[in-house]
Design an enzyme around this catalytic site. Structure first.
Site, short mmCIF file in Angstrom:
data_model
loop_
_atom_site.label_atom_id
_atom_site.label_comp_id
_atom_site.label_asym_id
_atom_site.label_seq_id
_atom_site.Cartn_x
_atom_site.Cartn_y
_atom_site.Cartn_z
N GLU A 113 0.84 -0.90 0.09
CA GLU A 113 0.03 -0.50 -0.29
C GLU A 113 0.33 1.29 0.24
O GLU A 113 0.47 1.77 -0.80
CB GLU A 113 -0.91 -0.16 0.97
CG GLU A 113 -1.78 1.33 1.64
CD GLU A 113 -3.25 1.42 -0.01
OE1 GLU A 113 -2.59 2.04 -0.37
OE2 GLU A 113 -3.75 1.15 0.78
N ASP B 275 1.44 3.70 -3.15
CA ASP B 275 1.08 5.24 -2.61
C ASP B 275 1.97 6.45 -3.34
O ASP B 275 1.48 7.62 -4.07
CB ASP B 275 0.37 5.62 -1.29
CG ASP B 275 -0.83 4.97 -1.12
OD1 ASP B 275 -2.03 4.53 -2.33
OD2 ASP B 275 -1.22 4.50 0.17
N SER C 236 -7.35 2.01 -4.17
CA SER C 236 -5.87 2.35 -3.96
C SER C 236 -4.92 3.08 -4.66
O SER C 236 -3.87 3.57 -4.37
CB SER C 236 -5.15 1.09 -3.22
OG SER C 236 -6.07 0.36 -1.43
#
Length: 651
Positions: free
Chosen positions: A318, A322, A568
């Site tokens: 994640e 990001d 995401s």
């Protein structure tokens, strides 16, 4: 402006201690949480730390205030409020404070025993069990957990009818959240599940705190490991491998050029999720060479650090995703990393909001939110004070995590949603990913229509995400390049590995800025489902608002490259675009765009409408992408030149 599936004040009065006729049940617990049993009646001489959450003023005008500074037709667009203005506007009224104090003093609580919190939102006093039982028309009991730990609680409590409008809730009461006095038990239960979630089932312990866990259903999905040789910077391969240049080609935005000191892009991560600097450097070496060895600005909240103890996709995927894309897409602008929570407790969205707004701290729910100093101790435990305020909000903040709306109580969600409203008034744009399981919730679960519990996702009621259903944030869905198509052709809703989260809230009403779009959807494209599947009242908030590509992202993870999928990925991309727009506004002497939704919905022509694909789930095809707004991809994907022109025309 918020409604829920139930009303606490409307529950029939029932208690072991009969209330007088002018008292109403304020909160009630229908059952004990799993693992707990009744032990004994609490001694009347024990002392309880009583806390009363006062209702805030002017929340009925929240949408009006926010639209005044964020609607493109408003003469006050961009005239954001100071934090002092916000605190004063929503502080409990003098009538509320006086009414509650008068009730307390008339019930035998002397005025000198009552104090008010620094945030102005709470009244505090200590009371014996006997006093508390008389005040709230209830009985307090000691409960024991299977672990041997003890806790004090009551099954319901009552307050006078005329006081009801002035109190949000009182602790300790039905919530399993209070440390009992040491004289009663040495071992104290920190938190346990209590009350009722928006879907009607008991709230699960740590539902909010588990957001960063490696098993969290809101994390992105990993595809194949890949060798990127021959693929980088080749736009002809974008239908198979998404890179920063693919995204620039899709949405027509250029690389960044300037770095205004007022502008930084906020990315929020929840421990143990963490980036690896080696992964960032590997990605930048291939896709943004001048950023090698660059790091985000670290804002460590409640002991949050980019931990390296645990590594692997479920710990690094994640954050790597990001930050690699956020930093590359806005370069040379700065990226701020809000790393929230220590390695023992972790953190919730509320814990992050506490750090931005100290006045929000006092109302945290110890069932769901972290307590610091960390009471558990051990390696990685944060032993400092909880961060209440002290951190500045960047102008755009993207979060690639989400809950199911049905995970939490409506009251918990209302309170958090109102905080996003306040930060929007201050000029911050909040973005949240809409989920990766179509009309189902995290992990693909749906809601059983009879038990209201989660099922295996093969049937049942649709399960919308939160905060995606909060009307004061921008919810981001996912698209993909049609297999075999070029980067210049229209996209479709993402149906590779993940499905764009979307649907309608069971808690939040339809905001005015979205009303025309939602009504048009139902009028022209009525879904083939009834109220047994989703809230088809046409009166609740729909999501997502907009979308961006969410499939086949090339991400450097744990020393290699892999394909990654999810909303995401989509949320940081839209956030990067809004950050570039803020940069352009700052360059001409204007302020940040703040809450973006009213302008987005007023200008649907600034988006590429997505009319193919759906978001299957719960044993159905889900909703379909259609002309105009839909609960799959929202308004569509950004057309940067049109969106930039729209916001540059505004004050």
């Amino acid at each position: 402006m918020l409604f829920s599936l139930f009303s606490l004040s409307a529950l029939a009065a029932s208690s072991l201690a009969l209330p007088s006729v002018n008292h109403l049940v304020h909160e009630k617990r229908d059952r004990l949480p799993p693992g707990w049993r009744y032990d004994e009646k609490l001694q009347s001489s024990e002392v309880l730390p009583m806390r009363i959450a006062l209702t805030q003023s002017n929340l009925d005008k929240a949408e009006e205030f926010l639209l005044d500074v964020s609607h493109p037709d408003s003469p006050n667009f961009g005239k954001h409020w100071t934090h002092e203005d916000i605190a004063n506007k929503f502080a409990p009224s003098a009538e509320t404070v006086d009414t509650v104090k008068s009730w307390l003093t008339s019930s035998g609580i002397a005025p000198e025993r009552i104090s008010r919190s620094q945030s102005l939102g709470w009244l505090k006093f200590d009371a014996t069990v006997a006093e508390a039982e008389s005040l709230l028309k209830t009985e307090y009991h000691l409960y024991k957990h299977t672990t041997g730990k003890a806790h004090v609680s009551c099954s319901d409590y009552h307050i006078p009818e005329h006081v009801v409008p002035h109190i949000d809730f009182i602790t300790p009461t039905v919530h399993f959240d209070t440390k009992i006095p040491q004289a009663v038990a040495k071992d104290v239960e920190k938190r346990a599940p209590s009350t009722t979630a928006a879907a009607g089932h008991p709230v699960k312990t740590h539902a909010a705190l588990g957001i960063g866990a490696p098993s969290s259903g809101s994390l992105p999905k990993k595809g194949a490991n890949i060798n990127i040789k021959g693929l980088i910077d080749e736009l002809k391969n974008c239908n198979k491998f998404i890179t920063p240049n693919c995204l620039r080609a899709l949405y027509l935005f250029p690389p960044g050029i300037t770095a205004n000191p007022k502008n930084s892009y906020g990315i929020v991560e929840y421990t143990p999720q963490a980036y690896l600097q080696g992964d960032l450097d590997l990605f930048f070496a291939n896709f943004s060479k001048n950023q090698v060895q660059r790091t985000p600005i670290l804002n460590s909240i409640d002991g949050g650090i980019p931990q390296t103890t645990n590594q692997g996709f479920n710990y690094n995927g994640e954050s790597d995703l990001d930050l690699e894309y956020a930093m590359a897409l806005i370069n040379p602008q700065k990226t701020t990393l809000y790393q929230v929570g220590d390695q023992v407790e972790g953190a919730s969205f509320n814990d992050f909001l506490d750090a931005l707004d100290g006045s929000y701290c006092a109302g945290d729910d110890p069932i769901q939110d972290a307590t610091y100093p960390d009471p558990f101790g051990g390696p990685g435990a944060y032993e400092g004070p909880k961060n209440c305020g002290g951190f500045a909000a960047t102008k755009v903040i993207s979060t690639s995590y989400s809950y199911n709306e049905a995970d939490l109580t409506a009251a918990y969600e209302q309170r958090q949603c109102n905080e996003y409203m306040k930060l929007g008034l201050a000029g911050t744009s909040f973005l949240y990913s809409s989920g990766d399981n179509g009309v189902a919730g995290n992990g693909g679960v749906c809601i059983d229509p009879v038990t209201k519990e989660y099922n295996d996702g093969s049937s049942g009621i649709f399960n919308p995400s939160f905060p995606g259903t909060c009307p004061y944030i921008t919810s981001i869905g996912a698209t993909q390049i049609v297999p075999g198509a070029s980067v210049t052709q229209p996209e479709e809703a993402c149906e590779t590995v993940i499905f764009s989260g979307g649907g309608f809230s069971n808690v939040f009403p339809l905001p005015s800025y979205q009303s025309a779009a939602v009504k048009s959807f139902f009028a022209n494209h009525p879904p083939p489902y009834g109220a047994d599947r989703f809230n088809n009242s046409q009166m609740t908030r729909g999501f997502p608002d907009v979308s961006a590509n969410g499939a086949n992202y090339v991400v450097a993870i744990d020393g290699g490259f892999a394909l990654v999928y999810g909303t995401s990925a989509s949320s940081p991309v839209v956030g990067a675009i809004l950050t570039l727009i803020n940069e352009a506004r700052f360059a001409v002497g204007k302020g940040s765009i703040g809450f973006a939704n009213p302008t987005l919905y007023a200008n649907p022509g600034a988006f590429n409408d997505i009319t193919q694909g759906g978001n299957q789930g719960c044993g159905t095809p889900g909703f379909s992408s259609v002309t105009g707004w839909d609960p799959v991809t929202g308004l569509g994907t950004p057309n940067f030149p049109k969106l930039l022109a729209t916001f540059l025309k505004l004050p």
